[in-house]
Structure formats: structure tokens, C-alpha cells
Design a protein around this motif. Sequence first.
Motif, PDB file in Angstrom:
ATOM      1  N   GLU A 153       0.807  -1.126  -0.041  1.00 12.22           N
ATOM      2  CA  GLU A 153       0.071   0.037   0.159  1.00 12.22           C
ATOM      3  C   GLU A 153       0.861   1.162  -0.019  1.00 12.22           C
ATOM      4  O   GLU A 153       0.582   2.100  -0.761  1.00 12.22           O
ATOM      5  CB  GLU A 153      -1.030  -0.185   1.308  1.00 12.22           C
ATOM      6  CG  GLU A 153      -2.031  -0.972   1.187  1.00 12.22           C
ATOM      7  CD  GLU A 153      -2.707  -1.043   2.536  1.00 12.22           C
ATOM      8  OE1 GLU A 153      -2.443  -0.359   3.416  1.00 12.22           O
ATOM      9  OE2 GLU A 153      -3.698  -2.047   2.398  1.00 12.22           O
ATOM     10  N   GLU A 157       1.100   4.108  -2.909  1.00 12.23           N
ATOM     11  CA  GLU A 157       1.078   5.286  -2.960  1.00 12.23           C
ATOM     12  C   GLU A 157       2.038   6.178  -3.289  1.00 12.23           C
ATOM     13  O   GLU A 157       1.967   7.206  -4.227  1.00 12.23           O
ATOM     14  CB  GLU A 157       0.730   5.634  -1.350  1.00 12.23           C
ATOM     15  CG  GLU A 157       0.257   7.201  -0.988  1.00 12.23           C
ATOM     16  CD  GLU A 157       1.341   7.952  -0.427  1.00 12.23           C
ATOM     17  OE1 GLU A 157       1.202   9.261  -0.499  1.00 12.23           O
ATOM     18  OE2 GLU A 157       2.477   7.467  -0.406  1.00 12.23           O
ATOM     19  N   SER A 158       3.320   5.934  -3.117  1.00  8.79           N
ATOM     20  CA  SER A 158       4.594   6.671  -3.667  1.00  8.79           C
ATOM     21  C   SER A 158       4.400   6.445  -5.231  1.00  8.79           C
ATOM     22  O   SER A 158       4.930   7.601  -5.722  1.00  8.79           O
ATOM     23  CB  SER A 158       5.758   6.056  -3.104  1.00  8.79           C
ATOM     24  OG  SER A 158       6.103   6.446  -1.815  1.00  8.79           O
ATOM     25  N   GLU A 160       2.088   6.260  -7.362  1.00  7.25           N
ATOM     26  CA  GLU A 160       0.982   7.057  -7.943  1.00  7.25           C
ATOM     27  C   GLU A 160       1.479   8.349  -7.794  1.00  7.25           C
ATOM     28  O   GLU A 160       0.902   9.208  -8.957  1.00  7.25           O
ATOM     29  CB  GLU A 160      -0.372   6.730  -7.267  1.00  7.25           C
ATOM     30  CG  GLU A 160      -0.800   5.164  -7.838  1.00  7.25           C
ATOM     31  CD  GLU A 160      -0.821   5.222  -9.338  1.00  7.25           C
ATOM     32  OE1 GLU A 160      -1.482   5.934  -9.806  1.00  7.25           O
ATOM     33  OE2 GLU A 160      -0.329   4.050  -9.769  1.00  7.25           O
ATOM     34  N   ARG A 161       1.903   8.662  -6.685  1.00  6.70           N
ATOM     35  CA  ARG A 161       2.419  10.099  -6.726  1.00  6.70           C
ATOM     36  C   ARG A 161       3.454  10.264  -7.685  1.00  6.70           C
ATOM     37  O   ARG A 161       3.244  11.512  -8.452  1.00  6.70           O
ATOM     38  CB  ARG A 161       2.920  10.481  -5.189  1.00  6.70           C
ATOM     39  CG  ARG A 161       2.027  10.756  -4.107  1.00  6.70           C
ATOM     40  CD  ARG A 161       2.543  10.898  -2.679  1.00  6.70           C
ATOM     41  NE  ARG A 161       1.804  11.145  -1.629  1.00  6.70           N
ATOM     42  CZ  ARG A 161       1.452  12.204  -1.284  1.00  6.70           C
ATOM     43  NH1 ARG A 161       1.701  13.561  -1.715  1.00  6.70           N
ATOM     44  NH2 ARG A 161       0.440  12.550  -0.401  1.00  6.70           N
TER      45      ARG A 161
END
Length: 266
Positions: A153, A157-158, A160-161
Motif C-alpha cells: 500500500e 501510494e508513492s 502513484e504520486r
Amino acid sequence: MKLAWATDIHLNFLDPRKRAAFARSVRDTGASALLITGDIAEGPSVVPLLRELHEALGLQIFYVLGNHDYYRSSIGDVRAQMEALCSGSPGLSWLHAAAVTALCESTALVGVDGWADGQYGDYHASPVSLNDYVLIRDLALRRKGSRLRVMRELASESAERLRGALERALPVYPRVLVATHVPPFEEACWHEGKISGPDWLPHFACKATGDVLLGAAEAWPDRRIEVLCGHTHSEGVASPRPNLLVRTGAADYGAPALAGVLEIEA
């Protein structure tokens, strides 16, 4: 401009005299700014030591966080501290939460913390257990499968950033520097002159970030993407695509040094 780059400096292991010596070594390069690719200190000390370094340097500091920066704390608590720190300190920029930074007309800087995501090597068979799994509250889970879900997760998240930052930067800038802590490819996961083996790769590389970088390099073949990372404490260079270069920086506990000085030309 010159951009000094350091990684895994672990300032919490140094006394004030050694921290001041590191700051002098950065100033002596004539750099306009410093980039740190994670493992600056630990959760309780990362904010005061970043402030101290910024005051000693008098230069802009761009940085991402590494796994050690969350030790003895939680991811949510440290991130809240980072947002508060940077909102009151213009000379400090946490790239994970920052917009695309233009270094000159032709070069931009983006960054994400990055997390090992267990997708390289053999996570379930690996006997390796890191301090991360004891000292970071979110990862201190008994079951390996539960921990792996959290790791993925965080890595997702990283990633997608990073995807969003590259989508904004690549249409505008011919050269994009990407700062992250965890190597994004197997071939960038260097340790003592070799690529890490299947027991270590799950804990020291991030495929989610690597996949985003490969997609960006293929979509923009006329752009140059240069990745700067750390985490393994060993240096090496990998080039998974002609326009994608990954430099992994060396580091020694108790003896921080620059991994390089980049020339940024208009």
C-alpha cells in the motif's frame, strides 16, 4: 547551478561537531542546494536535525524520507511533522508532498519516499527481518502477509504520486531528476559491488516505482529521466532504458559524505 546529493546520512548517529563538518563539506562544493534521498535521522529527531542542517548550510534542502526516518514513530505522525515543518520553512522541501520543482528551464526535480514492496526476490521465503518491522509502528505486525499488504500500500501510494509528478513534468522539461529512497529496480539494488539476492531484494527494492518509471521512459523517449536513490549503502549505476538512468548512492554509518554533485545547465 550545482546540486549536491547525499543519501543515508543518519545524522542522529553524529555528535554536533561531526554534523557541522558534514555541513561544511556541502558548502565547500559551491552547490546552490542539497538533495537528500532519505534516512536523514529517526522519527523523534528528523525535524530538529533537518532544521539544524538547514541553518548550518544556508542553502535550499530538497529531500525525501527513508525507512529510518519513521523509526520509533508512525508514518502518519512523521508525515504530519514534515508538512508542518515545510509550511513554516521555505528552505526545506519534502519532495513527496511537493509540486514539480523547476531547477532551470530544461530540468525539473520530483521525488517520492518509496517503500520496498516485496515484489522482487522471494518475500515469503526470505529469512530477513529488518528493524523496520519492529521500530515503525505501521510495520510492527506479527504476520508477514499483513506486513506485506502494508508495504505494498505504501509503495503503491508513492508510485502513484510519482506517476502524477512525471505526467506534469515530462511534457515541459527535457530532463527530469527523480529522488527516491528505495531502488526501483533489481539491477539498481547494489550491495558491496553486487546485485542483492532473492532474500534481500523484497526488503530493498520497489517494483511499483520501477514500473512507473519504465512507463514514463517509454512514453517519452525524447526525455531524459535520472533517478537518484539510496537505502542499500552501496553505489552502482543501472540503465534499464536508453533514456532512464538510476544512480544508487553509497553511505557509511557515522561518516556521511556526498554521493555526487550534479551540474544543472539551462
